[in-house]
Design an enzyme around this catalytic site. Structure first.
Site, mmCIF file in Angstrom:
data_model
loop_
_atom_site.group_PDB
_atom_site.id
_atom_site.type_symbol
_atom_site.label_atom_id
_atom_site.label_comp_id
_atom_site.label_asym_id
_atom_site.label_seq_id
_atom_site.Cartn_x
_atom_site.Cartn_y
_atom_site.Cartn_z
ATOM 1 C CB CYS A 128 -0.958 -0.006 1.190
ATOM 2 S SG CYS A 128 -0.175 -0.283 2.796
ATOM 3 C CG HIS B 273 -0.973 4.095 5.063
ATOM 4 N ND1 HIS B 273 -1.616 3.807 6.242
ATOM 5 C CD2 HIS B 273 -0.554 2.894 4.563
ATOM 6 C CE1 HIS B 273 -1.593 2.494 6.454
ATOM 7 N NE2 HIS B 273 -0.957 1.923 5.447
#
Length: 334
Positions: free
Chosen positions: A128, A241
């Site tokens: 990711c 994130h």
């Protein structure tokens, strides 16, 4: 398309269902697979209830066009040949095959054509944090080749799964009651804390998560000489994130040109107005598709350096959305 989701009950599996529905992916039939514990659970897709089948070596994948797999590296390694034997393209969200020479590692905005050459019918979805970063690196690299990258990540609890998100909520609740928090999913208490430790430590002092960013970026960007150094940190954020990124390019670039390249790039939304306190934040990125970029400025320590800040929902673009975009790219180019 006949579609299967393996790991349907997990956080990414559930996001696959939402992304397929929201993007109007051409699904003619859908099958869901999971563990014995998940078997029998029912999920709604496009107004129809679909039951989870237990994944076994007798599971029949014949006739499946795309299998989106997010059940961990062990499951992917065990069942890959079984899933692909009948011609299904397996788009795998684990780390099992990412660095295999005969498995493309794909972010469609960056190296979409690689998805068209998958001799084992396996395509790997990158980590990711890597996906988010290379989407942002690509427009800079198009202006002048990037020599090196330094990145610090600020990774949400959701990166460790749904149970990790529950643990963070539970820790805050326990501390508010004056009780000791439960610590199971993280190395330490995450509530009111940051943990500079994601995945296991390697012999060189970096974590496996940090080395994933180092190796995967080179493969995706077709640049073995590109140097990438990462520090990955878990922060008490629920979802999405963040990354602080420093790049050094071969030529000195005007900030205005870099900003315009970001604005024109597929998959990026620029939020960069410091005077109005506007910059990307995970609070606003959760549940959204783009990689948000802001705080774009020259690196004071390097005349050929640019630094910027990115935020992206790692369950969507960092996992489910990127995988569905890979499948869509294949459909559109075959």
């Amino acid at each position: 398309m006949n579609v299967a989701i393996v790991g349907a009950s997990g956080a990414v599996g559930q996001e696959f269902l939402r992304v397929l529905e929201q993007t109007h992916f051409p699904v003619d039939s859908l099958r869901l697979f999971g563990s014995a514990r998940s078997a029998g659970r029912t999920f709604n897709f496009n107004g129809n209830d679909v039951s989870v089948e237990e994944l076994t070596e007798q599971s029949d994948f014949s006739g499946i066009d795309f299998a989106f797999v997010s059940a961990g590296a062990g499951v992917s390694l065990k069942y890959a040949e079984h899933i692909t034997r009948g011609g299904a393209v397996m788009i795998d969200n684990s780390s099992a095959f990412r660095m295999d020479r005969d498995v493309p590692l794909v972010v469609p905005e960056v190296n979409g054509p690689d998805a068209l050459d998958a001799p084992r019918n396996i395509i790997a979805n990158p980590n990711c944090t890597t996906i988010q970063m290379v989407v942002a690196l690509n427009p800079v690299n198009s202006l002048s080749p990037i020599r090196r990258v330094h990145v610090s990540t600020y990774q949400a609890a959701s990166g460790a799964g749904a149970s990790a998100m529950d643990e963070l909520v539970g820790q805050h609740a326990s501390l508010a009651r004056g009780e000791a928090p439960v610590v199971e999913k993280f190395a330490h208490q995450l509530a009111y804390n940051v943990i500079p430790h994601i995945d296991v430590f390697m012999d060189n002092g970096y974590t496996k998560e940090e080395m994933k960013m180092h190796m995967e970026t080179k493969k995706i960007m077709h640049s073995p000489s590109l140097e990438v150094s990462a520090t990955c940190v878990r922060v008490p954020v629920m979802r999405a994130h963040s990354e602080a990124i420093w790049v050094e390019t071969e030529e000195e670039l005007p900030i205005e040109a870099v900003t315009e390249a970001f604005r024109a790039a597929e998959g990026i939304e620029v939020i960069d107005d410091p005077a109005q306190k506007r910059y990307p934040m995970p609070l606003h990125a959760a549940g959204c598709d783009p990689v948000y970029v802001g705080r774009i400025r020259r690196d004071l320590a390097n005349p050929k350096g640019i630094t910027f800040w990115t935020v992206s929902d790692q369950i969507r673009k960092g996992a489910a959305l990127n995988a569905v975009q890979i499948a869509r790219y294949i459909i559109d180019h075959c």
